[in-house]
Design an enzyme around this catalytic site. Structure first.
Site, PDB file in Angstrom:
ATOM      1  N   GLY A 141       0.832  -1.262   0.089  1.00 47.34           N
ATOM      2  CA  GLY A 141       0.158   0.060   0.078  1.00 47.34           C
ATOM      3  C   GLY A 141       0.747   1.331   0.056  1.00 47.34           C
ATOM      4  N   GLN A 148       3.112   9.769   1.501  1.00 50.52           N
ATOM      5  CA  GLN A 148       4.323   9.096   1.339  1.00 50.52           C
ATOM      6  C   GLN A 148       5.228   9.623   0.228  1.00 50.52           C
ATOM      7  OE1 GLN A 148       2.348   5.061   2.142  1.00 50.52           O
ATOM      8  NE2 GLN A 148       4.480   4.498   3.023  1.00 50.52           N
ATOM      9  N   CYS A 157       6.857  -0.753   6.633  1.00 51.21           N
ATOM     10  CA  CYS A 157       6.454   0.435   5.897  1.00 51.21           C
ATOM     11  C   CYS A 157       7.516   1.088   4.992  1.00 51.21           C
ATOM     12  CB  CYS A 157       5.957   1.562   6.942  1.00 51.21           C
ATOM     13  SG  CYS A 157       5.543   3.246   6.285  1.00 51.21           S
ATOM     14  N   LEU A 158       7.215   1.263   3.649  1.00 52.50           N
ATOM     15  CA  LEU A 158       8.013   1.754   2.771  1.00 52.50           C
ATOM     16  C   LEU A 158       8.661   3.028   3.201  1.00 52.50           C
ATOM     17  CD1 LEU A 158       5.450   1.159  -0.416  1.00 52.50           C
ATOM     18  CD2 LEU A 158       7.726  -0.175   0.250  1.00 52.50           C
ATOM     19  N   HIS A 216      -3.656   0.723   8.179  1.00 49.00           N
ATOM     20  CA  HIS A 216      -2.062   1.443   8.150  1.00 49.00           C
ATOM     21  C   HIS A 216      -2.038   2.672   7.028  1.00 49.00           C
ATOM     22  CE1 HIS A 216       2.381   0.932   7.698  1.00 49.00           C
ATOM     23  NE2 HIS A 216       2.110   1.555   6.609  1.00 49.00           N
ATOM     24  N   GLU A 217      -2.893   2.423   5.957  1.00 44.96           N
ATOM     25  CA  GLU A 217      -2.654   3.291   5.147  1.00 44.96           C
ATOM     26  C   GLU A 217      -3.602   4.958   5.412  1.00 44.96           C
ATOM     27  OE1 GLU A 217      -0.366   3.635   3.046  1.00 44.96           O
ATOM     28  OE2 GLU A 217       0.135   1.475   3.042  1.00 44.96           O
ATOM     29  N   HIS A 227      -1.601   6.975   7.751  1.00 44.07           N
ATOM     30  CA  HIS A 227      -0.870   7.667   7.106  1.00 44.07           C
ATOM     31  C   HIS A 227      -1.522   9.365   6.727  1.00 44.07           C
ATOM     32  CE1 HIS A 227       3.051   5.837   6.403  1.00 44.07           C
ATOM     33  NE2 HIS A 227       2.397   4.817   5.857  1.00 44.07           N
TER      34      HIS A 227
END
Length: 163
Positions: A46, A51, A92-93, A134-135, A138
């Site tokens: 995701g 991000q 996480c990216l 999670h997303e 963000h």
């Protein structure tokens, strides 16, 4: 379409609250297309607009429970229902190389708009429910590291997903 740079922990943009999308235009479509391409090239599951440095409520994610996997676009998403809980490994990216246990719902329902402004609801379980939560976090300026109960040494990991 273009690859966008994924911001990493320490960048102030990641801690800011994203604004609601109100214009469903070519700029939004370009952002979503770029985010799709960036996610496809990242190895993640995701990606949220903050991000890539854009403070808008936009998320793309892979529904890995579908066969074949399906890319899902969420504009102005909100988790409206969740059930169950499980302790899962998360990454996480924007926090590369860091993994930890967090508690997430086993099932979640999200309400969002598509790239044209049409509202829809979607359910997910397992990693998809995890990714919904999670997303959307963000979008409110939160990183998964705030929820980590125990960090994991990546060298000894048996599984986990970067989102």
């Amino acid at each position: 379409m273009a690859l966008r740079k994924i911001l990493t922990e320490g960048d102030e943009q990641l801690l800011k609250h994203s604004r609601k999308v109100e214009k469903f235009d070519d700029r939004l479509h370009t952002l979503i297309d770029d985010m799709r391409e960036t996610l496809e090239n990242s190895g993640g599951v995701g990606l949220a607009a903050p991000q890539v440095g854009i403070l808008r409520r936009v998320v793309v994610l892979l529904d890995v429970n579908k066969e074949p996997e399906e890319m899902v676009e969420l504009v102005n998403p909100e988790v409206i229902e969740q059930k169950g809980s499980e302790r899962v490994v998360e990454g996480c990216l924007s926090v590369p190389g860091v993994y930890g246990y967090v508690t997430r719902p086993t099932w979640a329902k999200i309400r969002a708009q598509d790239r044209f402004g049409n509202w829809f609801e979607r359910e997910g379980e397992g990693i998809v429910a995890q990714c919904f939560c999670h997303e959307t976090e963000h979008l409110d300026g939160h990183l998964f590291t705030e929820k980590v109960e125990e960090y994991i040494d990546p060298e000894n990991m048996q599984g986990g997903d970067e989102e």
